[in-house]
Design an enzyme around this catalytic site. Structure first.
Site, PDB file in Angstrom:
ATOM      1  N   GLY A  93     -16.711   4.961  -3.760  1.00 55.66           N
ATOM      2  CA  GLY A  93     -16.175   5.571  -2.543  1.00 55.66           C
ATOM      3  C   GLY A  93     -15.741   4.551  -1.505  1.00 55.66           C
ATOM      4  N   GLU A 125       0.831  -1.211   0.000  1.00 57.54           N
ATOM      5  CA  GLU A 125       0.000   0.000   0.000  1.00 57.54           C
ATOM      6  C   GLU A 125       0.861   1.255   0.000  1.00 57.54           C
ATOM      7  OE1 GLU A 125      -3.101   0.055  -1.199  1.00 57.54           O
ATOM      8  OE2 GLU A 125      -3.607  -1.366   0.387  1.00 57.54           O
ATOM      9  N   HIS A 126       0.480   2.182  -0.863  1.00 53.37           N
ATOM     10  CA  HIS A 126       1.213   3.446  -1.038  1.00 53.37           C
ATOM     11  C   HIS A 126       2.649   3.178  -1.491  1.00 53.37           C
ATOM     12  CE1 HIS A 126      -1.927   6.218   0.250  1.00 53.37           C
ATOM     13  NE2 HIS A 126      -2.282   5.278   1.112  1.00 53.37           N
ATOM     14  N   ASP A 156      -4.404   0.519  -9.694  1.00 57.41           N
ATOM     15  CA  ASP A 156      -5.825   0.217  -9.887  1.00 57.41           C
ATOM     16  C   ASP A 156      -6.146  -0.086 -11.352  1.00 57.41           C
ATOM     17  OD1 ASP A 156      -5.658   0.999  -7.280  1.00 57.41           O
ATOM     18  OD2 ASP A 156      -6.721   2.898  -7.553  1.00 57.41           O
ATOM     19  N   SER A 200     -11.724   0.800  -6.078  1.00 55.56           N
ATOM     20  CA  SER A 200     -11.385   1.244  -7.437  1.00 55.56           C
ATOM     21  C   SER A 200     -12.564   1.273  -8.388  1.00 55.56           C
ATOM     22  CB  SER A 200     -10.273   0.384  -8.029  1.00 55.56           C
ATOM     23  OG  SER A 200      -9.104   0.625  -7.366  1.00 55.56           O
ATOM     24  N   SER A 201     -13.659   1.841  -7.928  1.00 59.63           N
ATOM     25  CA  SER A 201     -14.790   2.005  -8.842  1.00 59.63           C
ATOM     26  C   SER A 201     -14.398   2.936  -9.989  1.00 59.63           C
ATOM     27  CB  SER A 201     -15.999   2.553  -8.097  1.00 59.63           C
ATOM     28  OG  SER A 201     -15.662   3.752  -7.434  1.00 59.63           O
ATOM     29  N   ASP A 229       2.960   2.115  -4.964  1.00 65.63           N
ATOM     30  CA  ASP A 229       2.974   2.199  -6.451  1.00 65.63           C
ATOM     31  C   ASP A 229       3.615   3.491  -6.947  1.00 65.63           C
ATOM     32  OD1 ASP A 229       0.676   3.724  -5.784  1.00 65.63           O
ATOM     33  OD2 ASP A 229      -0.605   2.816  -7.328  1.00 65.63           O
ATOM     34  N   GLY A 255     -13.090   2.510  -1.832  1.00 67.86           N
ATOM     35  CA  GLY A 255     -11.688   2.133  -1.962  1.00 67.86           C
ATOM     36  C   GLY A 255     -11.493   0.834  -2.731  1.00 67.86           C
ATOM     37  N   TYR A 303      -3.576  12.377   0.217  1.00 67.47           N
ATOM     38  CA  TYR A 303      -2.876  11.503  -0.739  1.00 67.47           C
ATOM     39  C   TYR A 303      -1.742  12.272  -1.417  1.00 67.47           C
ATOM     40  CZ  TYR A 303      -2.338   7.985  -4.432  1.00 67.47           C
ATOM     41  OH  TYR A 303      -1.833   7.021  -5.274  1.00 67.47           O
TER      42      TYR A 303
HETATM   43  C1  GLA Z   1      -5.237   4.620  -4.289  1.00 67.36           C
HETATM   44  C2  GLA Z   1      -4.508   4.918  -5.589  1.00 67.36           C
HETATM   45  C3  GLA Z   1      -3.510   3.806  -5.913  1.00 67.36           C
HETATM   46  C4  GLA Z   1      -2.587   3.539  -4.716  1.00 67.36           C
HETATM   47  C5  GLA Z   1      -3.406   3.348  -3.448  1.00 67.36           C
HETATM   48  C6  GLA Z   1      -2.550   3.202  -2.225  1.00 67.36           C
HETATM   49  O1  GLA Z   1      -6.047   3.498  -4.441  1.00 67.36           O
HETATM   50  O2  GLA Z   1      -5.435   5.029  -6.648  1.00 67.36           O
HETATM   51  O3  GLA Z   1      -2.754   4.164  -7.054  1.00 67.36           O
HETATM   52  O4  GLA Z   1      -1.639   4.548  -4.575  1.00 67.36           O
HETATM   53  O5  GLA Z   1      -4.299   4.419  -3.244  1.00 67.36           O
HETATM   54  O6  GLA Z   1      -1.812   2.034  -2.273  1.00 67.36           O
END
Ligand code: GLA
Length: 392
Positions: A129, A37-38, A179, A133-134, A40, A131, A229
């Site tokens: 909303g 997570e965080h 995503d 990835s809609s 990419d 998380g 973010y």
């Molecule tokens: C969101 C972003 C992704 C990634 C995540 C955290 O989903 O769209 O690219 O950075 O946060 O891992």
């Protein structure tokens, strides 16, 4: 709703609105990130899977010679979004859902791939909303539709990057590449280990029926998330600069330690998360291949602790779910649990014994409601396939 049912429903609604059947139907899945997570946007590794929740677009060429795109969404109760193809494409006002498909259309146009006018109906089972990835699912479904309509198939990496650009330029969200990549490249029964620097992908089989992945949607989304973010990205860049590397992918824990006195404590902690998380992600891929579920679960908890303590992207509701998971423990069939996605609300992902799924779901639902007063939504998903074209 299965993908086949969703596709049928979208086709029926298309027919009701436009008075004829659709000619094309595309679908793209949402995703859940198992670990990484965080990382990419730090050139690191991520390990997501596509979920059995999809965005589907049913479409047909516009009647007559209409040079306009008409987009109706079953989720957005309002007027359809109209894109006039006789004028240069412009983003809609910030926050408009149609920016995602419009951005993708603009990306195709920039590649010299243009379409005539068309009518479309969008329906989705990816919660918005949450998380999951809609937005990527909508972008990738649109790109897949445009491929089908124009007969021009993009290379999968090029397609994912085009969708990411749509999100940056039209929706104004500086997201990484995870995503869109997983929505394009997901494979049934596999996680995807993605090297965000080289963009190389490796499938990590996850088909052992004795273990399952459970998604718990906290059903909260804290508004501060979006601004935070961009702040995290900037802090990571600052850390990399002080360490003297292009990105945190090239930094090690000892290198960071050496540079500690030259950076703010908060920047140090952000970088410590990223460096640790990149290591956990490649390790988790190895442990999953070896079916070492206890170790995978521990890595998920470690990821969560780091996201809470060092990266500070958790919230009370996510903490509540992870605490419940810890109290269930391995004896109750729970291997590990962590927040997933950007944070500040959204979902957790848990690895657990399939035999324990029913009882764990009950415990989480009840205890979460008691602790927070909010009703969670829970579902299990096997790793699903990426975007596809369906027969109307
Ligand atoms: C969101 C972003 C992704 C990634 C995540 C955290 O989903 O769209 O690219 O950075 O946060 O891992």
């Amino acid at each position: 709703m299965t993908l086949a049912e969703l596709s049928q429903s979208a086709a029926a609604q298309f027919a009701t609105i436009y008075g004829r059947p659709p000619r094309w139907i595309s679908a793209a899945p949402g995703r859940v990130n198992v670990i990484g997570e965080h990382t990419d946007y730090n050139d690191g590794f991520v390990l997501p899977m596509a979920i059995e929740r999809y965005t589907v677009i049913a479409a047909d060429a516009a009647l007559g010679t209409a040079q306009r795109v008409q987009l109706c969404s079953t989720g957005a109760h309002g007027e359809p979004a109209i894109i006039d193809l006789t004028k240069p494409l412009q983003p809609f006002p910030k926050g408009t859902w149609a920016n995602y498909p419009a951005g993708v259309l603009a990306g195709f146009q920039a590649k010299g791939i243009s379409t005539g006018g068309f009518d479309a109906l969008i329906q989705s089972t990816v919660p918005t909303g949450g998380g999951l990835s809609s937005s990527a699912a909508l972008e990738v479904a649109m790109a897949t539709l445009l491929e089908a309509m124009t007969g021009r198939t993009l290379d999968p990496v090029e397609k994912a990057l085009l969708c990411q650009q749509a999100e940056h330029q039209y929706a104004g969200v500086p997201c990484g590449i995870m995503d869109q990549f997983i929505s394009v490249m997901g494979r049934k029964d596999n996680l995807l280990l993605l090297d965000c620097r080289s963009r190389r992908t490796e499938l990590v089989p996850m088909s052992d029926p004795s273990v399952s992945l459970l998604v718990t949607n906290t059903n909260v989304r804290h508004e501060l998330g979006s601004g935070q973010y961009a702040t995290r990205r900037a802090q990571c860049e600052a850390a990399a600069k002080t360490v003297g590397v292009t990105s945190l992918r090239d930094a090690t824990a000892p290198m960071l330690e050496q540079a500690k006195s030259r950076m703010e404590d908060v920047v140090f902690r952000r970088a410590r998360h990223v460096i640790g998380e990149i290591g956990r992600t490649t390790q988790a891929a190895r442990e999953i291949r070896a079916s070492n579920w206890m170790t995978v679960g521990e890595l998920m908890y470690a990821s969560h602790d780091s996201l809470r303590g060092d990266y500070e992207v958790s919230c009370a509701e996510l903490e509540a779910v992870v605490e419940i998971a810890r109290s269930i423990g391995p004896n109750g069939g729970m291997y590990g649990c962590r927040m997933t996605g950007g944070g500040f609300g959204g979902c957790t992902v848990a690895l657990l014994k399939t035999a324990a799924v029913d009882s764990v779901m009950k415990t989480i639902a009840t205890d979460y409601q008691r602790k927070t007063g909010i009703e969670a939504s829970l579902f299990v998903s096997r790793p699903a396939a990426g975007a596809t074209v369906l027969k109307p």
